[in-house]
Design an enzyme around this catalytic site. Structure first.
Site, short mmCIF file in Angstrom:
data_model
loop_
_atom_site.label_atom_id
_atom_site.label_comp_id
_atom_site.label_asym_id
_atom_site.label_seq_id
_atom_site.Cartn_x
_atom_site.Cartn_y
_atom_site.Cartn_z
CG ASN A 48 -22.55 -12.45 2.03
OD1 ASN A 48 -23.69 -12.05 1.85
ND2 ASN A 48 -21.57 -11.62 2.28
CE1 TYR A 82 -25.69 -3.60 3.60
CE2 TYR A 82 -25.67 -4.04 5.96
CZ TYR A 82 -26.11 -4.35 4.69
OH TYR A 82 -26.96 -5.40 4.50
CD GLU A 91 -28.01 -5.12 1.02
OE1 GLU A 91 -27.49 -5.85 1.89
OE2 GLU A 91 -28.21 -5.51 -0.15
CE1 TYR A 93 -22.83 -3.37 1.23
CE2 TYR A 93 -24.80 -3.17 -0.13
CZ TYR A 93 -23.95 -3.93 0.65
OH TYR A 93 -24.22 -5.27 0.85
CD GLU A 184 -21.60 -7.63 1.80
OE1 GLU A 184 -22.45 -8.44 1.40
OE2 GLU A 184 -21.69 -6.40 1.63
#
Length: 201
Positions: A48, A82, A91, A93, A184
């Site tokens: 990732n 983000y 978190e 987005y 990402e």
């Protein structure tokens, strides 16, 4: 054993960063271009990574312009605005487009329109580590109903998303954490290429 890596800095007045997960293998090439431009290409990547350009501190009032010149991603992952908040840990987005695996998962909260595009809102609780290394955090995200187009100027009025999330009972905490136009990717043996330019509206 490969270790988790994180690089960040400033370029042309913008904050940028590149993060790779523990044990990630393969090639990732990130480059800052003029102004708010950046590009990233990767090949044979396992794991990732997140990278992008934005600001060293987030804000509920940001209005971001962007032009996504190139988007190719054979893995999972997303492209969009983000960041994180503290107290509580979120978190967040605003997903503008994504790779072969859709980021839509968790609890569906509803759909609304912002900047001429429809967005589905989702949330889920994550049991992993938050940005400060503690246990647990919540993800909240708006995902475009249809993926954004390349080669055209678009706008993200972040206040619209912030306020919509708040209306569902999910209010972001302190936003003094970097916020970026993120690229990402996750998966096995992934490849891709992204070129993006951002600016303040």
């Amino acid at each position: 054993m490969a270790v988790q890596s994180y690089q960040s800095g400033t370029n042309n007045g913008y904050f940028w960063s590149l993060w790779k997960s523990d044990g990630a293998t393969g090639t990732v090439n990130y480059a800052n271009g003029p102004g708010g431009n950046y590009s990233v290409s990767w090949n044979g990547f396992n794991g990732n990574f997140t990278c992008g350009k934005g600001y060293s501190s987030g804000s509920a009032s940001y209005k971001i312009g962007y032009n996504l010149g190139i988007y190719s991603n054979s893995g999972g992952g997303t492209f969009g605005w983000y960041g994180w908040s503290r107290s509580p840990y979120y978190e967040y987005y605003v997903n503008e487009t994504w790779g072969t695996e859709s980021p839509h998962t968790g609890t569906y909260l509803g759909t609304f329109t912002s900047d001429g595009a429809g967005y589905n809102v989702w949330t889920r609780w994550m049991s992993g580590k938050n940005i400060d290394g503690g246990d647990g955090f919540r993800q909240i995200y708006s995902s475009r109903v249809t993926k954004t187009s390349t080669g055209r100027n678009h706008v993200i009025t972040f206040a619209n998303h912030y306020n919509k999330w708040k209306s569902y009972g999910y209010t972001l905490g302190q936003l003094n954490i970097p916020a970026i136009m993120v690229s990402e990717t996750w998966g096995t043996n992934t490849a891709g290429s992204i070129n993006c330019t951002i600016w303040a509206q």
